[in-house]
Design a protein around this motif. Structure first.
Motif, PDB file in Angstrom:
ATOM      1  N   GLU A 150      -9.471 -51.391  97.366  1.00  0.00           N
ATOM      2  CA  GLU A 150      -8.091 -51.203  97.839  1.00  0.00           C
ATOM      3  C   GLU A 150      -7.535 -49.866  97.376  1.00  0.00           C
ATOM      4  OE1 GLU A 150      -3.836 -53.582  97.914  1.00  0.00           O
ATOM      5  OE2 GLU A 150      -5.567 -54.600  97.045  1.00  0.00           O
ATOM      6  N   ILE A 151      -6.819 -49.189  98.286  1.00  0.00           N
ATOM      7  CA  ILE A 151      -6.156 -47.916  97.940  1.00  0.00           C
ATOM      8  C   ILE A 151      -4.834 -48.258  97.262  1.00  0.00           C
ATOM      9  CG2 ILE A 151      -5.121 -45.794  98.858  1.00  0.00           C
ATOM     10  CD1 ILE A 151      -8.048 -45.695  99.375  1.00  0.00           C
ATOM     11  N   LYS A 152      -4.770 -48.027  95.958  1.00  0.00           N
ATOM     12  CA  LYS A 152      -3.508 -48.232  95.241  1.00  0.00           C
ATOM     13  C   LYS A 152      -3.535 -47.518  93.900  1.00  0.00           C
ATOM     14  CE  LYS A 152      -4.472 -52.913  93.439  1.00  0.00           C
ATOM     15  NZ  LYS A 152      -4.047 -54.308  93.548  1.00  0.00           N
ATOM     16  N   GLU A 153      -2.375 -47.426  93.273  1.00  0.00           N
ATOM     17  CA  GLU A 153      -2.275 -46.708  92.000  1.00  0.00           C
ATOM     18  C   GLU A 153      -3.209 -47.328  90.962  1.00  0.00           C
ATOM     19  OE1 GLU A 153       0.534 -47.692  93.676  1.00  0.00           O
ATOM     20  OE2 GLU A 153       2.129 -46.195  93.446  1.00  0.00           O
ATOM     21  N   ILE A 154      -3.799 -46.466  90.136  1.00  0.00           N
ATOM     22  CA  ILE A 154      -4.747 -46.930  89.110  1.00  0.00           C
ATOM     23  C   ILE A 154      -4.058 -47.863  88.112  1.00  0.00           C
ATOM     24  CG2 ILE A 154      -4.470 -44.937  87.537  1.00  0.00           C
ATOM     25  CD1 ILE A 154      -7.963 -46.009  88.217  1.00  0.00           C
ATOM     26  N   THR A 184      -9.119 -54.474  86.241  1.00  0.00           N
ATOM     27  CA  THR A 184     -10.536 -54.210  85.958  1.00  0.00           C
ATOM     28  C   THR A 184     -11.430 -55.074  86.849  1.00  0.00           C
ATOM     29  OG1 THR A 184     -10.363 -55.753  84.099  1.00  0.00           O
ATOM     30  CG2 THR A 184     -10.256 -53.406  83.577  1.00  0.00           C
ATOM     31  N   LYS A 185     -10.937 -56.245  87.229  1.00  0.00           N
ATOM     32  CA  LYS A 185     -11.720 -57.124  88.122  1.00  0.00           C
ATOM     33  C   LYS A 185     -11.925 -56.459  89.495  1.00  0.00           C
ATOM     34  CE  LYS A 185     -12.042 -61.869  89.705  1.00  0.00           C
ATOM     35  NZ  LYS A 185     -11.365 -62.632  90.712  1.00  0.00           N
ATOM     36  N   GLU A 186     -10.868 -55.814  89.995  1.00  0.00           N
ATOM     37  CA  GLU A 186     -10.976 -55.122  91.292  1.00  0.00           C
ATOM     38  C   GLU A 186     -11.930 -53.926  91.198  1.00  0.00           C
ATOM     39  OE1 GLU A 186      -6.780 -55.333  93.577  1.00  0.00           O
ATOM     40  OE2 GLU A 186      -6.609 -54.778  91.476  1.00  0.00           O
ATOM     41  N   ILE A 187     -11.852 -53.201  90.085  1.00  0.00           N
ATOM     42  CA  ILE A 187     -12.761 -52.057  89.881  1.00  0.00           C
ATOM     43  C   ILE A 187     -14.199 -52.558  89.785  1.00  0.00           C
ATOM     44  CG2 ILE A 187     -13.407 -50.174  88.314  1.00  0.00           C
ATOM     45  CD1 ILE A 187     -10.406 -50.030  87.503  1.00  0.00           C
ATOM     46  N   GLN A 188     -14.377 -53.658  89.047  1.00  0.00           N
ATOM     47  CA  GLN A 188     -15.716 -54.238  88.854  1.00  0.00           C
ATOM     48  C   GLN A 188     -16.369 -54.605  90.186  1.00  0.00           C
ATOM     49  OE1 GLN A 188     -17.212 -54.995  85.574  1.00  0.00           O
ATOM     50  NE2 GLN A 188     -18.991 -55.102  86.908  1.00  0.00           N
ATOM     51  N   GLU A 189     -15.575 -55.140  91.104  1.00  0.00           N
ATOM     52  CA  GLU A 189     -16.108 -55.545  92.414  1.00  0.00           C
ATOM     53  C   GLU A 189     -16.703 -54.348  93.155  1.00  0.00           C
ATOM     54  OE1 GLU A 189     -14.663 -57.607  96.620  1.00  0.00           O
ATOM     55  OE2 GLU A 189     -13.165 -57.052  95.123  1.00  0.00           O
ATOM     56  N   GLY A 236      -4.883 -43.176  94.255  1.00  0.00           N
ATOM     57  CA  GLY A 236      -5.147 -44.318  95.125  1.00  0.00           C
ATOM     58  C   GLY A 236      -6.614 -44.669  95.287  1.00  0.00           C
ATOM     59  N   TRP A 237      -7.503 -43.701  94.959  1.00  0.00           N
ATOM     60  CA  TRP A 237      -8.931 -43.903  95.202  1.00  0.00           C
ATOM     61  C   TRP A 237      -9.687 -44.304  93.929  1.00  0.00           C
ATOM     62  CZ3 TRP A 237     -11.569 -42.201  99.913  1.00  0.00           C
ATOM     63  CH2 TRP A 237     -10.680 -41.767 100.909  1.00  0.00           C
ATOM     64  N   GLY A 238      -8.978 -44.880  92.974  1.00  0.00           N
ATOM     65  CA  GLY A 238      -9.555 -45.131  91.646  1.00  0.00           C
ATOM     66  C   GLY A 238     -10.927 -45.779  91.634  1.00  0.00           C
ATOM     67  N   SER A 244     -16.738 -45.291  91.097  1.00  0.00           N
ATOM     68  CA  SER A 244     -18.062 -45.791  91.480  1.00  0.00           C
ATOM     69  C   SER A 244     -18.967 -44.677  91.978  1.00  0.00           C
ATOM     70  CB  SER A 244     -17.936 -46.891  92.542  1.00  0.00           C
ATOM     71  OG  SER A 244     -17.541 -46.364  93.795  1.00  0.00           O
ATOM     72  N   LYS A 245     -18.414 -43.729  92.749  1.00  0.00           N
ATOM     73  CA  LYS A 245     -19.252 -42.668  93.318  1.00  0.00           C
ATOM     74  C   LYS A 245     -19.619 -41.603  92.283  1.00  0.00           C
ATOM     75  CE  LYS A 245     -19.728 -44.246  97.531  1.00  0.00           C
ATOM     76  NZ  LYS A 245     -21.038 -44.665  98.052  1.00  0.00           N
ATOM     77  N   SER A 246     -18.704 -41.300  91.351  1.00  0.00           N
ATOM     78  CA  SER A 246     -19.067 -40.345  90.293  1.00  0.00           C
ATOM     79  C   SER A 246     -20.143 -40.958  89.396  1.00  0.00           C
ATOM     80  CB  SER A 246     -17.837 -39.940  89.467  1.00  0.00           C
ATOM     81  OG  SER A 246     -17.231 -41.058  88.871  1.00  0.00           O
TER      82      SER A 246
END
Length: 232
Positions: free
Chosen positions: A86-90, A95-100, A138-140, A145-147
């Motif tokens: 999801e595009i939203k502020e960091i 952390t669950k959303e980042i983990q996914e 927004g691209w947290g 993940s890509k870096s």
């Protein structure tokens, strides 16, 4: 061509860039092995498909090792399957959303690389992004993940010395993911969405052709490196 047909492996082969790459390599007379959740509508005797959800990282080795090891000799692998998140502020990102996002964009590829390290592979391409180098509001999850994917491929390049590994940014492609950003995200809040709307958008088949052409010059690049097809 017989035994001389080269083998290609593509993850996320059912849509977008993955589907375009699948069709391109089939047209060029390669054997293509595809992995994705859904089977693309491709009727070709040189297309071999395995249905699998790569977000299930705990069972990747169990489920995919036989499929991949049977190929044994791969010319090029495209680690293409991925998600935006999801595009939203960091500060509002759990952390669950980042983990996914990390599970699919990073850890699934780690599991696949472990399998690929046991067979003969000439070239492995991780589909990266300009977002891996540029932190945009927004691209947290995606940028993290890509870096991390860039570094993952760099690290594997140190150990898979007979294989060339690259993290390649293919440029902006017209897909459901970029359509979502272009049409649903407020570009006053997330200025990167405005840049995307105003910039060059490629059709998937155009991006696939550019990637194919870039790989014809792969010996110019050091294994483990990142490059953007728009800048070479």
């Amino acid at each position: 061509m017989g035994a001389k047909m080269k083998n290609i492996l593509i993850t996320g082969c059912s849509s977008g860039l993955g589907l375009a790459l699948t069709n391109l390599y089939l047209e060029k007379g390669y054997k293509v092995f595809g992995i994705s959740r859904n089977k693309p509508k491709i009727e070709n005797e040189n297309f071999f498909f395995k249905a699998f959800d790569l977000s299930k990282i705990d069972i990747i080795k169990k489920e995919l090792t036989p499929f991949i090891k049977e190929i044994n000799n791969l010319d090029t692998v495209f680690l293409n399957a991925g998600m935006l998140g999801e595009i939203k502020e960091i500060t509002k990102l759990s952390t669950k959303e980042i983990q996914e996002v990390l599970n699919l964009n990073l850890f699934a590829n780690k599991e696949l690389l472990d399998i690929l390290a046991t067979i003969k592979v000439d070239t492995i391409v991780g589909i990266s992004s300009g977002a891996s180098k540029k932190g945009s509001k927004g691209w947290g999850s995606y940028s993290l993940s890509k870096s991390s994917l860039n570094m993952l491929l760099n690290l594997y390049a140190k150990e898979m010395i007979n294989t060339k590994l690259f993290a390649i940014a293919p440029g902006v492609i017209e897909t459901p993911m970029t359509d979502y950003i272009r049409f649903n995200i407020d570009d006053e809040i997330f200025t990167s969405a405005k840049i995307l709307k105003d910039g060059e958008i490629q059709k998937p088949f155009e991006a696939a052709k550019r990637l194919f052409q870039a790989l014809e010059r792969k010996n110019k690049f050091e294994s483990g490196s990142f490059f953007d097809v728009r800048k070479i």
